[in-house]
Design an enzyme around this catalytic site. Structure first.
Site: not given
Ligand code: DOR
Length: 461
Positions: A77, A109, A159, A191, A245, A315, A319, A334
């Site tokens: 991501h 996303n 996805k 997912h 995952h 994955d 953040h 995340g």
């Molecule tokens: O923990 C996660 N964060 N799982 C996900 O499927 C999305 C991801 C995110 O985009 O932050």
């Protein structure tokens, strides 16, 4: 915990040699590890063990090092467009180069979510300008974009968020899922956490501020129900499907009778962290799916060994530290891992848990097969010169202040690991050398030839 406030500037550094000879390396070939030389000519691997007097522009003496195919990470991501305060394609792709990742496949996303060809093309254009390594982008499923899913091109696949996570993408209705599996042809990945179970658990634990409850809300049952549901859909519609995952031992049992349609992957946090780590890491290790128990860790390793799980991916979900340090459940899910994943796995090789060859299969060759990527995943004549040189003896400590990812932290901060990437080539161009990055963008769009039929159709080639 300390934190990098800025990413280190990229010093100007070497341009591509037209012809490069990497000699005296221990090369991880599809047939095993061999002491040999590799000739790169332009973007490709021109020869393995080339004739003695080949004229070249550069000779790399790789004595004492191992040469691996570049890592292909099929689940990242990278947040561009829309969430670039967390990460962007320039920072993320430099983190890739440092981590030995030469191709990434990015999830939809972002903001806006990549749910149409126009939005996919916009991402491809951004990457062409800003990505140091190769790239591809999934198209995201919604309840009403079936026409876009049917006509999408230049993408590894579709996805589906069968359970909700970061962002708004969610397809939970059975009729919608049936239509996507029956009316589209691109490979599908998902997912898998059951939305109903997660909501019921969250209601039962309403008001909690204990992040350990994250693993009780997103529990074993939620993972099992959704993975079983997706496997059933794939089987009934005879549609290629990749389980993202996998986090529980129970799911690895579902994968035992995989047939030739289904592949699966595991991530470093589900292999290396467990609920026992919540007191130490708190919301830093909050992820969807949640981390589970040490018994699940062991079962995932076993499934990776016996090929019920074919792929290792990160994955990578950055953040900012400020966002992560909010109290649960405001804290987002995340974990960033792109630049440490290969090192973490080489450390497991060092500790004797897994062989170097199996790591290379799961991080390079298998993802290329699952997603039908042309010319990548192995060191072979004619393949793209996506390569990573690793020092299996080097021990270093992962430090937040050295992270290249824009979010500037790692849950493995302070962790000593042995075995590190030291140099990385993308399409024949050296993009990373011991802390230095190329300034030009060597990355290209990966090519997907879905007529190949995926992992099980090609695994014995
Ligand atoms: O923990 C996660 N964060 N799982 C996900 O499927 C999305 C991801 C995110 O985009 O932050």
């Amino acid at each position: 915990m300390s934190r990098a406030t800025t990413n280190r500037p990229s010093p100007p550094f070497v341009f591509p040699a037209m012809k490069t000879l990497i000699k005296n390396a221990q090369v991880v070939l599809p047939t095993g590890v061999e002491s040999t030389a590799i000739l790169i000519d332009g973007e490709r691997i021109a020869a393995i063990d080339p004739a003695g007097h080949t004229a070249v522009d550069e000779i790399v003496d790789a004595s004492g090092y191992h040469l691996l195919p570049g890592v292909i990470d099929d689940q990242v991501h990278f947040r561009e467009p829309g969430l670039t305060h967390k990460e962007d394609l320039a920072t993320a792709s430099r983190a890739c180069a440092k981590g030995g990742v030469t191709t990434y496949l990015e999830m939809p996303n972002t903001r806006p979510p990549a749910t149409t060809q126009a939005l996919l093309d916009a991402k491809l254009a951004l990457a062409a300008k800003n990505s140091l390594v190769n790239y591809g982008f999934y198209i995201g499923a919604t309840p009403d974009n079936i026409a876009d899913l049917r006509s999408a091109t230049n993408t590894p696949g579709i996805k589906i968020f069968i359970g909700s996570s970061t962002g708004d993408l969610l397809v939970d209705d059975q009729d919608d899922l049936e239509r996507i599996f029956s009316e589209t042809t691109l490979p599908i990945t998902a997912h898998c956490e059951d939305e109903t179970t997660v909501r019921e658990n969250a209601a039962r634990l309403a008001g909690t501020t204990d992040v350990a409850d994250h693993s009780r809300i997103r529990d074993h049952r939620a993972a099992r129900i959704a993975t079983q549901r997706a496997i059933d859909l794939a089987r009934r519609h005879q549609h290629r499907f990749h389980v993202l995952h996998v986090s529980t031992g129970t799911e690895t049992n579902l994968l035992a009778d995989h047939g030739t349609l289904i592949t699966a992957e595991a991530c470093p946090h589900h292999l290396l962290l467990s609920v026992d780590d919540y007191p130490r890491l708190g919301t830093l290790m909050q992820a969807n799916p949640s981390v589970k128990t040490k018994a699940d860790n062991r079962q995932l390793w076993q499934a990776l060994q016996d090929n019920r799980i074919q792929v290792l991916a990160t994955d990578h979900a950055p953040h900012t530290l400020e966002e992560k340090q909010q109290s649960y459940p405001q804290s987002p899910s995340g974990i960033p891992a792109i630049e440490n994943h290969l090192a973490l796995m080489l450390n497991e090789v060092h500790q004797g848990r897994i062989s170097l060859e199996r790591v290379v299969e799961a991080m390079c060759d298998a993802p290329a097969r699952v997603w039908d990527i042309v010319g990548k995943g192995r060191i072979a004549e004619g393949y793209d010169a996506d390569l990573v040189l690793v020092d299996l003896q080097q021990t270093k400590t992962i430090r937040n202040e050295e992270q290249i990812t824009k979010c500037g932290w790692s849950p493995w901060h302070g962790h000593n690991t042995t075995g590190w990437p030291v140099r990385t080539w993308v399409n024949g161009q050296e993009v990373y050398r011991e802390g230095q990055f190329a300034t030009s963008c060597a990355g290209k769009a990966a090519l997907f030839d879905h007529a190949r039929g995926g992992y099980w159709a090609t695994v014995n080639d």
